[in-house]
Write a protein that holds these residues in place. Structure first.
Motif, PDB file in Angstrom:
ATOM      1  N   SER A  27     -58.175 -12.254   6.928  1.00 49.56           N
ATOM      2  CA  SER A  27     -57.455 -11.535   7.973  1.00 49.56           C
ATOM      3  C   SER A  27     -56.161 -12.262   8.348  1.00 49.56           C
ATOM      4  CB  SER A  27     -58.359 -11.394   9.207  1.00 49.56           C
ATOM      5  OG  SER A  27     -57.631 -10.909  10.302  1.00 49.56           O
ATOM      6  N   ILE A  28     -56.225 -13.597   8.404  1.00 49.63           N
ATOM      7  CA  ILE A  28     -55.044 -14.411   8.757  1.00 49.63           C
ATOM      8  C   ILE A  28     -53.994 -14.357   7.638  1.00 49.63           C
ATOM      9  CG2 ILE A  28     -54.250 -16.812   9.177  1.00 49.63           C
ATOM     10  CD1 ILE A  28     -55.782 -15.581  11.515  1.00 49.63           C
ATOM     11  N   ILE A  29     -54.471 -14.404   6.390  1.00 50.87           N
ATOM     12  CA  ILE A  29     -53.527 -14.392   5.255  1.00 50.87           C
ATOM     13  C   ILE A  29     -52.854 -13.022   5.130  1.00 50.87           C
ATOM     14  CG2 ILE A  29     -53.328 -14.578   2.727  1.00 50.87           C
ATOM     15  CD1 ILE A  29     -55.628 -16.694   2.887  1.00 50.87           C
ATOM     16  N   GLY A  30     -53.664 -11.957   5.216  1.00 52.20           N
ATOM     17  CA  GLY A  30     -53.113 -10.598   5.098  1.00 52.20           C
ATOM     18  C   GLY A  30     -52.772 -10.229   3.660  1.00 52.20           C
ATOM     19  N   LYS A  31     -52.341  -8.994   3.478  1.00 48.55           N
ATOM     20  CA  LYS A  31     -51.985  -8.521   2.129  1.00 48.55           C
ATOM     21  C   LYS A  31     -50.806  -9.303   1.598  1.00 48.55           C
ATOM     22  CE  LYS A  31     -53.632  -3.768   1.981  1.00 48.55           C
ATOM     23  NZ  LYS A  31     -53.278  -2.402   2.350  1.00 48.55           N
ATOM     24  N   LYS A  32     -50.987  -9.898   0.397  1.00 44.20           N
ATOM     25  CA  LYS A  32     -49.938 -10.688  -0.271  1.00 44.20           C
ATOM     26  C   LYS A  32     -49.390 -11.808   0.631  1.00 44.20           C
ATOM     27  CE  LYS A  32     -48.475  -6.856  -3.217  1.00 44.20           C
ATOM     28  NZ  LYS A  32     -47.394  -5.915  -3.499  1.00 44.20           N
ATOM     29  N   GLY A  33     -50.231 -12.265   1.564  1.00 41.27           N
ATOM     30  CA  GLY A  33     -49.813 -13.386   2.424  1.00 41.27           C
ATOM     31  C   GLY A  33     -48.824 -13.008   3.516  1.00 41.27           C
ATOM     32  N   MET A  74     -51.155 -15.506  18.290  1.00 43.99           N
ATOM     33  CA  MET A  74     -51.104 -14.528  17.200  1.00 43.99           C
ATOM     34  C   MET A  74     -52.457 -14.404  16.485  1.00 43.99           C
ATOM     35  SD  MET A  74     -47.283 -15.274  15.718  1.00 43.99           S
ATOM     36  CE  MET A  74     -47.093 -13.790  14.750  1.00 43.99           C
ATOM     37  N   ILE A  75     -53.105 -15.552  16.287  1.00 47.77           N
ATOM     38  CA  ILE A  75     -54.427 -15.540  15.634  1.00 47.77           C
ATOM     39  C   ILE A  75     -55.446 -14.829  16.529  1.00 47.77           C
ATOM     40  CG2 ILE A  75     -56.371 -17.013  14.910  1.00 47.77           C
ATOM     41  CD1 ILE A  75     -54.225 -19.040  13.884  1.00 47.77           C
ATOM     42  N   ALA A  76     -55.448 -15.180  17.837  1.00 51.65           N
ATOM     43  CA  ALA A  76     -56.414 -14.579  18.768  1.00 51.65           C
ATOM     44  C   ALA A  76     -56.228 -13.063  18.847  1.00 51.65           C
ATOM     45  CB  ALA A  76     -56.269 -15.218  20.148  1.00 51.65           C
ATOM     46  N   TYR A  77     -54.965 -12.597  18.935  1.00 50.06           N
ATOM     47  CA  TYR A  77     -54.724 -11.150  19.008  1.00 50.06           C
ATOM     48  C   TYR A  77     -55.066 -10.445  17.691  1.00 50.06           C
ATOM     49  CZ  TYR A  77     -52.729 -11.361  23.678  1.00 50.06           C
ATOM     50  OH  TYR A  77     -52.569 -11.527  25.030  1.00 50.06           O
ATOM     51  N   LYS A  78     -54.865 -11.139  16.562  1.00 49.84           N
ATOM     52  CA  LYS A  78     -55.219 -10.557  15.252  1.00 49.84           C
ATOM     53  C   LYS A  78     -56.735 -10.369  15.173  1.00 49.84           C
ATOM     54  CE  LYS A  78     -54.484  -9.215  10.972  1.00 49.84           C
ATOM     55  NZ  LYS A  78     -55.690  -8.408  10.855  1.00 49.84           N
ATOM     56  N   PHE A  79     -57.495 -11.382  15.651  1.00 51.15           N
ATOM     57  CA  PHE A  79     -58.956 -11.278  15.630  1.00 51.15           C
ATOM     58  C   PHE A  79     -59.439 -10.161  16.556  1.00 51.15           C
ATOM     59  CE2 PHE A  79     -60.122 -15.839  14.062  1.00 51.15           C
ATOM     60  CZ  PHE A  79     -59.586 -15.519  12.828  1.00 51.15           C
TER      61      PHE A  79
END
Length: 341
Positions: A27-33, A74-79
């Motif tokens: 999830s952190i890396i995402g598509k193609k980083g 950013m990590i917390a909101y992504k999760f």
């Protein structure tokens, strides 16, 4: 310091390590980083993800405090976004909290918990986040997991307060970092037999180490002693009174290894100008090495005209090895200016 840090105005460089499952890392890396690239650019923090096909990975975030807080946000909101997306296909009505696992040197956990749990209680109450410090160290390391859960805003405030504690109470002594291991790695024994048993793996590494007298706690690289990484496996063993026996064996794995913890003495010679980094202020470092290794360590008084001091390490073979490892890790961090390893 606290007010400055919480406003993000203190330009102190920090490194925070997070332990994540494969799905979280994806999830952190995402598509193609793309996701991690965006996080790096917008936060200004360095975000590194450990290599390997392990069930767990280490995500290291380094930078000034304000950059670290942006990256965490950013990590917390992504999760949270991931949780909301997963709930759209689920009958569950209550939203589970966002959870992050920090990896913190065990020597800093006391300050994080506070006297009688006062500090951790204060952090919980002032941020609204749940904070749990693991009782045990992570395998083959001197680090503990600190689990933080709650809303993204609560987590960000909580991480700020944890950073304050980490800045005010730096790690004591050498830190053996936690490195996640692959789910099952084959181990090649000296006879060429391959096993995938992690217990047998520890025993195999240990028996190879214990075949030599004195134990090789480090390798010499240039003029500096570099700690031998295999000795991180000795931490739990050094605390035991009896030899480690792999599953399915009734005899000790190491013939001749006495079950008595006082199995031997090893002498080290240390230059006078480096003895201070091993003793530490009011003996804090040497006491920590004694505690972690289980060995008795005596430092001889300075001899007139001598530029060196003698150190005697007494204990089981495992505890002597671990004490040697920790002493050499202290020396390495001092002479290379690396700080705590």
């Amino acid at each position: 310091m606290e007010s400055k840090v919480s406003e993000g105005g203190l330009n102190v460089t920090l490194t925070i390590r997070l332990l994540m499952h494969g799905k979280e890392v994806g999830s952190i890396i995402g598509k193609k980083g793309e996701t991690v690239k965006k996080m790096r650019e917008e936060s200004g923090a360095r975000i590194n993800i450990s290599e390997g096909n392990c069930p767990e990975r280490i995500v290291t975030i380094t930078g000034p405090t304000d950059a670290i807080f942006k990256a965490f946000a950013m990590i917390a909101y992504k999760f949270e976004e991931d949780i909301i997306n997963s709930m759209s296909n689920s009958p569950a009505t209550s939203k589970p909290p966002v959870t992050l696992r920090l990896v913190v040197p065990a020597s800093q956990c006391g300050s994080l918990i506070g006297k009688g749990g006062s500090k951790i209680k204060e952090i919980r109450e002032s941020t609204g986040a749940q904070v749990q410090v693991a009782g045990d160290m992570l395998p083959n390391s001197t680090e503990r997991a600190v689990t933080v859960s709650g809303t993204p805003d609560a987590i960000i405030q909580c991480v700020k307060q944890i950073c304050v504690v980490m800045l005010e109470s730096p790690p004591k002594g050498a830190t053996i970092p936690y490195r996640p291991k692959p789910a099952s790695t084959p181990v090649i024994f000296s006879g060429g037999q391959v096993r995938a048993d992690p217990l047998a793996a520890s025993a195999a590494n240990l028996s190879l180490l214990l075949q030599h007298q004195p134990l090789p706690a480090y390798t010499i690289q240039g003029q500096y002693a570099i700690p031998h990484p295999d000795l991180t496996k000795l931490h739990q063993l050094a605390m035991q009174q009896t030899p480690f026996t792999p599953l399915g064996q009734t005899t000790p794995a190491f013939p001749g290894m006495d079950a008595n913890p006082q199995a031997g003495t090893h002498e080290l010679t240390i230059p006078n100008d480096l003895i201070g980094c091993i003793i530490g202020r009011q003996g804090t470092k040497i006491n920590e090495i004694r505690q972690m290794s289980g060995a008795q360590i005596k430092i001889a008084n300075a001899m007139e005209g001598s530029a060196e001091r003698q150190i005697s390490i007494t204990g089981s073979l495992a505890s002597i090895s671990l004490a040697q490892y920790l002493i050499n890790a202290r020396l390495t961090s001092e002479v290379t200016g690396m700080g705590s390893l």
